[in-house]
Design a protein around this motif. Structure first.
Motif, PDB file in Angstrom:
ATOM      1  N   GLY A  68      -8.689  -2.330   9.217  1.00 39.79           N
ATOM      2  CA  GLY A  68      -9.122  -3.026  10.369  1.00 39.79           C
ATOM      3  C   GLY A  68     -10.474  -2.837  11.180  1.00 39.79           C
ATOM      4  N   ASP A  69     -11.260  -1.893  10.614  1.00 40.60           N
ATOM      5  CA  ASP A  69     -12.572  -1.864  10.845  1.00 40.60           C
ATOM      6  C   ASP A  69     -13.722  -2.608  10.668  1.00 40.60           C
ATOM      7  N   LEU A  70     -13.268  -3.707   9.391  1.00 33.44           N
ATOM      8  CA  LEU A  70     -14.115  -4.627   8.696  1.00 33.44           C
ATOM      9  C   LEU A  70     -14.391  -5.737   9.813  1.00 33.44           C
ATOM     10  N   ASP A  71     -15.450  -6.018   9.880  1.00 34.68           N
ATOM     11  CA  ASP A  71     -15.984  -7.194  10.561  1.00 34.68           C
ATOM     12  C   ASP A  71     -15.202  -8.519  10.511  1.00 34.68           C
ATOM     13  N   PHE A  72     -14.850  -8.835   9.388  1.00 34.17           N
ATOM     14  CA  PHE A  72     -14.227  -9.951   8.959  1.00 34.17           C
ATOM     15  C   PHE A  72     -12.682 -10.174   9.280  1.00 34.17           C
TER      16      PHE A  72
ATOM     17  N   VAL B 266       0.711  -1.359   0.032  1.00 31.29           N
ATOM     18  CA  VAL B 266      -0.190  -0.089  -0.061  1.00 31.29           C
ATOM     19  C   VAL B 266       0.906   1.262   0.045  1.00 31.29           C
ATOM     20  N   ASP B 267       0.360   2.199  -0.746  1.00 29.67           N
ATOM     21  CA  ASP B 267       1.154   3.726  -0.820  1.00 29.67           C
ATOM     22  C   ASP B 267       1.391   4.098   0.508  1.00 29.67           C
ATOM     23  N   ASP B 268       2.600   4.331   0.915  1.00 28.12           N
ATOM     24  CA  ASP B 268       2.796   4.780   2.386  1.00 28.12           C
ATOM     25  C   ASP B 268       2.358   6.153   2.644  1.00 28.12           C
ATOM     26  N   THR B 269       2.134   6.903   1.833  1.00 21.93           N
ATOM     27  CA  THR B 269       1.171   8.154   2.088  1.00 21.93           C
ATOM     28  C   THR B 269      -0.307   8.080   2.643  1.00 21.93           C
ATOM     29  N   ARG B 270      -0.889   6.609   2.208  1.00 28.18           N
ATOM     30  CA  ARG B 270      -2.241   6.513   2.579  1.00 28.18           C
ATOM     31  C   ARG B 270      -2.424   5.135   3.651  1.00 28.18           C
ATOM     32  N   ILE B 271      -1.447   4.755   3.907  1.00 26.30           N
ATOM     33  CA  ILE B 271      -1.459   3.265   4.709  1.00 26.30           C
ATOM     34  C   ILE B 271      -2.343   3.692   6.076  1.00 26.30           C
ATOM     35  N   ALA B 272      -1.895   4.735   6.707  1.00 23.82           N
ATOM     36  CA  ALA B 272      -2.832   5.224   8.025  1.00 23.82           C
ATOM     37  C   ALA B 272      -4.148   5.024   7.852  1.00 23.82           C
ATOM     38  N   GLU B 273      -4.821   5.741   6.951  1.00 17.76           N
ATOM     39  CA  GLU B 273      -6.137   6.092   6.505  1.00 17.76           C
ATOM     40  C   GLU B 273      -6.577   4.732   6.126  1.00 17.76           C
ATOM     41  N   LEU B 274      -6.072   3.927   5.253  1.00 17.14           N
ATOM     42  CA  LEU B 274      -6.487   2.882   4.697  1.00 17.14           C
ATOM     43  C   LEU B 274      -6.493   1.674   5.383  1.00 17.14           C
ATOM     44  N   GLY B 275      -5.456   1.547   6.491  1.00 18.87           N
ATOM     45  CA  GLY B 275      -5.207   0.620   7.217  1.00 18.87           C
ATOM     46  C   GLY B 275      -6.348   0.544   8.494  1.00 18.87           C
ATOM     47  N   GLN B 276      -6.759   1.837   8.708  1.00 22.03           N
ATOM     48  CA  GLN B 276      -7.802   2.060   9.594  1.00 22.03           C
ATOM     49  C   GLN B 276      -9.312   1.346   9.192  1.00 22.03           C
ATOM     50  N   LYS B 277      -9.473   1.649   7.950  1.00 21.23           N
ATOM     51  CA  LYS B 277     -10.578   1.172   7.281  1.00 21.23           C
ATOM     52  C   LYS B 277     -10.645  -0.273   7.158  1.00 21.23           C
TER      53      LYS B 277
ATOM     54  N   ARG C 222     -11.526 -10.856   0.681  1.00 24.22           N
ATOM     55  CA  ARG C 222     -10.001 -10.245   0.129  1.00 24.22           C
ATOM     56  C   ARG C 222     -10.401  -9.347  -1.008  1.00 24.22           C
ATOM     57  N   ALA C 223     -11.399  -9.636  -1.969  1.00 27.43           N
ATOM     58  CA  ALA C 223     -11.526  -9.003  -2.776  1.00 27.43           C
ATOM     59  C   ALA C 223     -12.404  -7.444  -2.608  1.00 27.43           C
ATOM     60  N   GLU C 224     -13.069  -7.445  -1.296  1.00 29.37           N
ATOM     61  CA  GLU C 224     -13.679  -6.248  -0.787  1.00 29.37           C
ATOM     62  C   GLU C 224     -12.580  -5.489  -0.025  1.00 29.37           C
ATOM     63  N   VAL C 225     -11.403  -6.042   0.305  1.00 36.32           N
ATOM     64  CA  VAL C 225     -10.424  -5.321   0.683  1.00 36.32           C
ATOM     65  C   VAL C 225      -9.657  -4.555  -0.257  1.00 36.32           C
TER      66      VAL C 225
ATOM     67  N   TRP D 217      10.069  -8.998  -0.388  1.00 39.12           N
ATOM     68  CA  TRP D 217       8.870  -8.627   0.356  1.00 39.12           C
ATOM     69  C   TRP D 217       8.172  -7.276   0.397  1.00 39.12           C
ATOM     70  N   PRO D 218       7.394  -6.972  -0.596  1.00 40.39           N
ATOM     71  CA  PRO D 218       7.127  -5.549  -0.663  1.00 40.39           C
ATOM     72  C   PRO D 218       5.930  -5.106   0.191  1.00 40.39           C
ATOM     73  N   TYR D 219       5.475  -6.134   0.899  1.00 41.83           N
ATOM     74  CA  TYR D 219       4.180  -5.943   1.452  1.00 41.83           C
ATOM     75  C   TYR D 219       4.217  -5.004   2.905  1.00 41.83           C
ATOM     76  N   ASN D 220       3.391  -4.132   3.171  1.00 42.88           N
ATOM     77  CA  ASN D 220       3.610  -3.286   4.290  1.00 42.88           C
ATOM     78  C   ASN D 220       2.263  -3.213   5.171  1.00 42.88           C
ATOM     79  N   LEU D 221       0.828  -3.783   4.744  1.00 40.82           N
ATOM     80  CA  LEU D 221      -0.117  -3.952   5.515  1.00 40.82           C
ATOM     81  C   LEU D 221      -0.528  -5.413   5.599  1.00 40.82           C
ATOM     82  N   PHE D 222      -0.790  -5.743   6.678  1.00 43.19           N
ATOM     83  CA  PHE D 222      -1.278  -7.058   6.917  1.00 43.19           C
ATOM     84  C   PHE D 222      -2.611  -7.013   7.536  1.00 43.19           C
ATOM     85  N   ALA D 223      -3.593  -8.129   7.177  1.00 43.61           N
ATOM     86  CA  ALA D 223      -4.926  -8.229   7.727  1.00 43.61           C
ATOM     87  C   ALA D 223      -5.212  -9.597   7.643  1.00 43.61           C
ATOM     88  N   MET D 224      -5.728 -10.136   8.737  1.00 47.92           N
ATOM     89  CA  MET D 224      -6.157 -11.289   8.983  1.00 47.92           C
ATOM     90  C   MET D 224      -7.353 -11.761   8.794  1.00 47.92           C
ATOM     91  N   ILE D 225      -7.949 -12.540   7.406  1.00 43.61           N
ATOM     92  CA  ILE D 225      -9.485 -12.453   7.206  1.00 43.61           C
ATOM     93  C   ILE D 225      -9.821 -13.850   7.513  1.00 43.61           C
TER      94      ILE D 225
END
Length: 161
Positions: free
Chosen positions: A89-93, A76-87, A127-130, A107-115
């Motif tokens: 993280g707020d998902l029920d799943f 994820v673009d570093d300038t948007r990761i805080a905003e998008l990471g919050q969104k 994952r497609a919703e994310v 390893w280019p990944y900077n945002l991790f989300a357990m689904i």
């Protein structure tokens, strides 16, 4: 806030969960030889200071049929990761959502989300919703599926010798 011996004893007594009794804090107090009000006051102080993040029910998602679990990883673009990471993280799943440093070039990944889902197909749809939320701020992604549980607890304090 500095933890004293009593705080450590309370954390140790509760770190695996509260006792399943009508008055769990009274039970903890009795087990530790403390007053129930002191246990409650100390736990509130630990929570206010951030030492205890929250007190909540932690259901066993496997027992609830959520047997397809994937750690999705996103570039994820570093300038948007805080905003998008919050969104995300707020998902029920999504149960866990973290920003982590990249380990380039491998390893280019900077945002991790357990689904969590009942099948890999459901997890892929989630994952497609994310991906839709991340939009063009995401340059790539992958998912690592769980194959077995090796540890199912949070941090545990060690007893001082």
């Amino acid at each position: 806030m500095t933890l004293d011996l009593t705080d450590r004893r309370i954390i140790t007594a509760t770190q695996s969960g509260l006792p399943l009794v009508p008055r769990p804090y009274a039970q903890i107090a009795a087990d530790l030889g403390l007053d129930e009000d002191e246990v409650c006051t100390r736990m509130r102080a630990l929570q206010t200071s951030g030492i205890i993040r929250r007190i909540a029910v932690a259901p066993n998602h496997y027992a609830l049929g959520m047997t397809a679990n994937g750690m999705s990883v996103w570039d994820v673009d570093d300038t948007r990761i805080a905003e998008l990471g919050q969104k995300i993280g707020d998902l029920d799943f999504v149960s866990h959502c973290y920003e982590r440093p990249r380990a380039l070039p491998d390893w280019p990944y900077n945002l991790f989300a357990m689904i969590h889902g009942t099948s890999r197909e459901e997890v892929e749809a989630l994952r497609a919703e994310v991906a839709a939320i991340l939009g063009d701020a995401c340059r790539g992604n992958d998912i690592l599926y769980s194959t077995r549980i090796l540890k199912k607890t949070g941090l545990r304090l060690r007893q001082k010798g």
